[in-house]
Design a protein around this motif. Structure first.
Motif, PDB file in Angstrom:
ATOM      1  N   SER A 101      64.539 152.535  74.880  1.00  0.00           N
ATOM      2  CA  SER A 101      63.664 152.903  75.991  1.00  0.00           C
ATOM      3  C   SER A 101      64.275 152.377  77.283  1.00  0.00           C
ATOM      4  O   SER A 101      65.021 151.386  77.279  1.00  0.00           O
ATOM      5  N   GLY A 102      63.952 153.055  78.375  1.00  0.00           N
ATOM      6  CA  GLY A 102      64.537 152.702  79.655  1.00  0.00           C
ATOM      7  C   GLY A 102      63.620 151.836  80.492  1.00  0.00           C
ATOM      8  O   GLY A 102      62.498 151.489  80.097  1.00  0.00           O
ATOM      9  N   TRP A 103      64.102 151.495  81.685  1.00  0.00           N
ATOM     10  CA  TRP A 103      63.336 150.668  82.606  1.00  0.00           C
ATOM     11  C   TRP A 103      62.124 151.424  83.143  1.00  0.00           C
ATOM     12  O   TRP A 103      62.198 152.626  83.394  1.00  0.00           O
ATOM     13  N   ASN A 104      61.037 150.701  83.326  1.00  0.00           N
ATOM     14  CA  ASN A 104      59.872 151.208  84.047  1.00  0.00           C
ATOM     15  C   ASN A 104      59.991 150.674  85.469  1.00  0.00           C
ATOM     16  O   ASN A 104      59.603 149.538  85.757  1.00  0.00           O
ATOM     17  N   LEU A 105      60.553 151.463  86.354  1.00  0.00           N
ATOM     18  CA  LEU A 105      60.885 150.960  87.686  1.00  0.00           C
ATOM     19  C   LEU A 105      59.659 150.730  88.561  1.00  0.00           C
ATOM     20  O   LEU A 105      59.722 149.934  89.498  1.00  0.00           O
ATOM     21  N   SER A 106      58.553 151.395  88.252  1.00  0.00           N
ATOM     22  CA  SER A 106      57.345 151.126  89.035  1.00  0.00           C
ATOM     23  C   SER A 106      56.849 149.705  88.795  1.00  0.00           C
ATOM     24  O   SER A 106      56.261 149.081  89.681  1.00  0.00           O
ATOM     25  N   ALA A 107      57.144 149.158  87.606  1.00  0.00           N
ATOM     26  CA  ALA A 107      56.718 147.801  87.270  1.00  0.00           C
ATOM     27  C   ALA A 107      57.836 146.777  87.447  1.00  0.00           C
ATOM     28  O   ALA A 107      57.568 145.612  87.756  1.00  0.00           O
ATOM     29  N   GLU A 108      59.095 147.208  87.254  1.00  0.00           N
ATOM     30  CA  GLU A 108      60.201 146.243  87.198  1.00  0.00           C
ATOM     31  C   GLU A 108      61.264 146.447  88.276  1.00  0.00           C
ATOM     32  O   GLU A 108      62.215 145.676  88.360  1.00  0.00           O
ATOM     33  N   GLY A 109      61.087 147.439  89.103  1.00  0.00           N
ATOM     34  CA  GLY A 109      62.099 147.742  90.106  1.00  0.00           C
ATOM     35  C   GLY A 109      62.349 146.601  91.073  1.00  0.00           C
ATOM     36  O   GLY A 109      63.504 146.279  91.394  1.00  0.00           O
ATOM     37  N   GLU A 110      61.290 145.962  91.557  1.00  0.00           N
ATOM     38  CA  GLU A 110      61.460 144.864  92.506  1.00  0.00           C
ATOM     39  C   GLU A 110      62.183 143.693  91.869  1.00  0.00           C
ATOM     40  O   GLU A 110      62.989 143.020  92.522  1.00  0.00           O
ATOM     41  N   THR A 111      61.902 143.429  90.599  1.00  0.00           N
ATOM     42  CA  THR A 111      62.563 142.333  89.899  1.00  0.00           C
ATOM     43  C   THR A 111      64.054 142.598  89.742  1.00  0.00           C
ATOM     44  O   THR A 111      64.874 141.663  89.756  1.00  0.00           O
ATOM     45  N   LEU A 112      64.416 143.867  89.610  1.00  0.00           N
ATOM     46  CA  LEU A 112      65.821 144.221  89.413  1.00  0.00           C
ATOM     47  C   LEU A 112      66.649 144.126  90.687  1.00  0.00           C
ATOM     48  O   LEU A 112      67.873 143.937  90.618  1.00  0.00           O
ATOM     49  N   LYS A 113      66.031 144.248  91.846  1.00  0.00           N
ATOM     50  CA  LYS A 113      66.785 144.315  93.098  1.00  0.00           C
ATOM     51  C   LYS A 113      67.747 143.144  93.299  1.00  0.00           C
ATOM     52  O   LYS A 113      68.935 143.355  93.579  1.00  0.00           O
ATOM     53  N   PRO A 114      67.302 141.898  93.159  1.00  0.00           N
ATOM     54  CA  PRO A 114      68.247 140.791  93.369  1.00  0.00           C
ATOM     55  C   PRO A 114      69.331 140.728  92.301  1.00  0.00           C
ATOM     56  O   PRO A 114      70.453 140.297  92.578  1.00  0.00           O
ATOM     57  N   VAL A 115      69.022 141.163  91.096  1.00  0.00           N
ATOM     58  CA  VAL A 115      70.022 141.196  90.024  1.00  0.00           C
ATOM     59  C   VAL A 115      71.099 142.213  90.361  1.00  0.00           C
ATOM     60  O   VAL A 115      72.305 141.937  90.238  1.00  0.00           O
ATOM     61  N   VAL A 116      70.663 143.388  90.780  1.00  0.00           N
ATOM     62  CA  VAL A 116      71.612 144.439  91.157  1.00  0.00           C
ATOM     63  C   VAL A 116      72.490 143.961  92.306  1.00  0.00           C
ATOM     64  O   VAL A 116      73.724 144.137  92.289  1.00  0.00           O
ATOM     65  N   GLN A 117      71.899 143.340  93.297  1.00  0.00           N
ATOM     66  CA  GLN A 117      72.663 142.868  94.449  1.00  0.00           C
ATOM     67  C   GLN A 117      73.704 141.834  94.018  1.00  0.00           C
ATOM     68  O   GLN A 117      74.860 141.868  94.466  1.00  0.00           O
ATOM     69  N   ARG A 118      73.317 140.912  93.147  1.00  0.00           N
ATOM     70  CA  ARG A 118      74.244 139.885  92.667  1.00  0.00           C
ATOM     71  C   ARG A 118      75.433 140.515  91.959  1.00  0.00           C
ATOM     72  O   ARG A 118      76.588 140.139  92.203  1.00  0.00           O
ATOM     73  N   LEU A 119      75.161 141.483  91.094  1.00  0.00           N
ATOM     74  CA  LEU A 119      76.232 142.122  90.332  1.00  0.00           C
ATOM     75  C   LEU A 119      77.156 142.925  91.235  1.00  0.00           C
ATOM     76  O   LEU A 119      78.382 142.927  91.058  1.00  0.00           O
ATOM     77  N   LYS A 120      76.590 143.598  92.226  1.00  0.00           N
ATOM     78  CA  LYS A 120      77.416 144.379  93.140  1.00  0.00           C
ATOM     79  C   LYS A 120      78.285 143.466  94.013  1.00  0.00           C
ATOM     80  O   LYS A 120      79.427 143.805  94.344  1.00  0.00           O
ATOM     81  N   GLN A 121      77.782 142.305  94.346  1.00  0.00           N
ATOM     82  CA  GLN A 121      78.579 141.354  95.106  1.00  0.00           C
ATOM     83  C   GLN A 121      79.777 140.860  94.294  1.00  0.00           C
ATOM     84  O   GLN A 121      80.787 140.432  94.863  1.00  0.00           O
ATOM     85  N   GLN A 122      79.659 140.936  92.975  1.00  0.00           N
ATOM     86  CA  GLN A 122      80.761 140.546  92.094  1.00  0.00           C
ATOM     87  C   GLN A 122      81.729 141.704  91.842  1.00  0.00           C
ATOM     88  O   GLN A 122      82.688 141.560  91.098  1.00  0.00           O
ATOM     89  N   GLY A 123      81.454 142.848  92.436  1.00  0.00           N
ATOM     90  CA  GLY A 123      82.354 143.990  92.334  1.00  0.00           C
ATOM     91  C   GLY A 123      82.024 144.975  91.239  1.00  0.00           C
ATOM     92  O   GLY A 123      82.814 145.890  90.977  1.00  0.00           O
ATOM     93  N   ALA A 124      80.875 144.826  90.598  1.00  0.00           N
ATOM     94  CA  ALA A 124      80.516 145.723  89.500  1.00  0.00           C
ATOM     95  C   ALA A 124      79.752 146.941  90.002  1.00  0.00           C
ATOM     96  O   ALA A 124      78.992 146.862  90.971  1.00  0.00           O
ATOM     97  N   ARG A 125      79.978 148.057  89.345  1.00  0.00           N
ATOM     98  CA  ARG A 125      79.097 149.214  89.487  1.00  0.00           C
ATOM     99  C   ARG A 125      77.886 148.928  88.602  1.00  0.00           C
ATOM    100  O   ARG A 125      78.025 148.554  87.441  1.00  0.00           O
ATOM    101  N   VAL A 126      76.703 149.116  89.119  1.00  0.00           N
ATOM    102  CA  VAL A 126      75.495 148.776  88.364  1.00  0.00           C
ATOM    103  C   VAL A 126      74.768 150.042  87.944  1.00  0.00           C
ATOM    104  O   VAL A 126      74.438 150.904  88.775  1.00  0.00           O
TER     105      VAL A 126
END
Length: 255
Positions: free
Chosen positions: A114-139
């Motif tokens: 099953s995939g992410w429920n972004l209406s419930a978890e999207g805000e929580t993912l934002k800082p994680v995505v930003q951290r990974l992108k700062q490390q040079g990863a495609r997220v």
């Protein structure tokens, strides 16, 4: 003029090779050896999903495969999948893969279904995505084939999403591609993919893809960037040999 797309990349998921290896203490089959075979047979990347219980891929495998790929990257990509726990994020920071696919699996999950429920978890993912992108990863976010959820992906900062194709594969297996259920499942994946393309997102696919159900997806969404395939490819390797199975799956993506 009809637009032409680059062929979808095959990223071979090595989880099931590791699962077989873990059933004995001999180190056979060797995950790195089969990663090398996959690359020599034409795979454009390798995928691993190191779960907390190390039921298949182990942390040591991730480091060993990174060493295998080191002279080939970034043309040949390393894709690491997992739930963004602290341990997972620390591992990713050590490896610095080209792509990180975030999945919402609980630790005890049998598989990613099953995939992410972004209406419930999207805000929580934002800082994680930003951290990974700062490390040079495609997220990439693992998402259900739901066109209504797709527009929420850009707000997280993710570069794209991987569509869970397990429900589609099951519908085709149980009812056939030409059945109402098969066509509905196909259109659900294609519809989500088309919304992603319109939004400028990278669209990947994965889960239970095989030599029969993959070509219709690519025909319906020829802009698919990557297919991560492991379970069915490993099963077909028992019939054809691992290298030949990789070649056949590469051909299935070239329709």
């Amino acid at each position: 003029m009809e637009k032409r797309y680059t062929m979808a990349r095959l990223s071979v998921n090595l989880n099931k090779v590791a699962l077989l290896r873990n059933s004995r203490h001999t180190g056979s089959p060797n995950v790195v050896e089969f990663g090398r075979i996959a690359l020599e047979a034409g795979a454009k990347g390798l995928t691993v999903h190191p779960r907390p219980d190390e039921r298949h891929i182990r942390r040591t495998d991730v480091h060993d495969l990174a060493a295998l790929l080191a002279p080939l990257r970034p043309a040949i990509e390393f894709n690491i999948e997992g739930r963004p726990t602290a341990d997972f994020l620390d591992l990713v920071a050590e490896i610095r893969p080209e792509q990180v696919t975030l999945v919402p699996d609980a630790p005890q999950a049998f598989t990613s279904d099953s995939g992410w429920n972004l209406s419930a978890e999207g805000e929580t993912l934002k800082p994680v995505v930003q951290r990974l992108k700062q490390q040079g990863a495609r997220v990439i976010l693992f998402m259900d084939p739901d066109a209504a959820q797709t527009p929420a992906v850009p707000a997280t900062g993710a570069d794209g999403f991987e569509i869970y194709t397990g429900a589609y594969a099951e519908a085709v297996r149980l009812h056939g591609l030409d059945s109402e259920a098969g066509q509905a499942a196909l259109q659900a994946v294609v519809g989500a993919a088309q919304v992603g393309q319109r939004l400028g997102l990278m669209v990947n696919i994965g889960h239970d893809l095989d030599l029969l159900n993959t070509p219709p997806l690519i025909a319906g969404a020829p802009f698919i960037h990557e297919a991560s395939i492991g379970h069915e490819l490993t099963g077909d390797a028992l019939r054809y040999g691992f290298a030949e199975a990789v070649r056949r799956y590469g051909a299935a993506l070239a329709v």
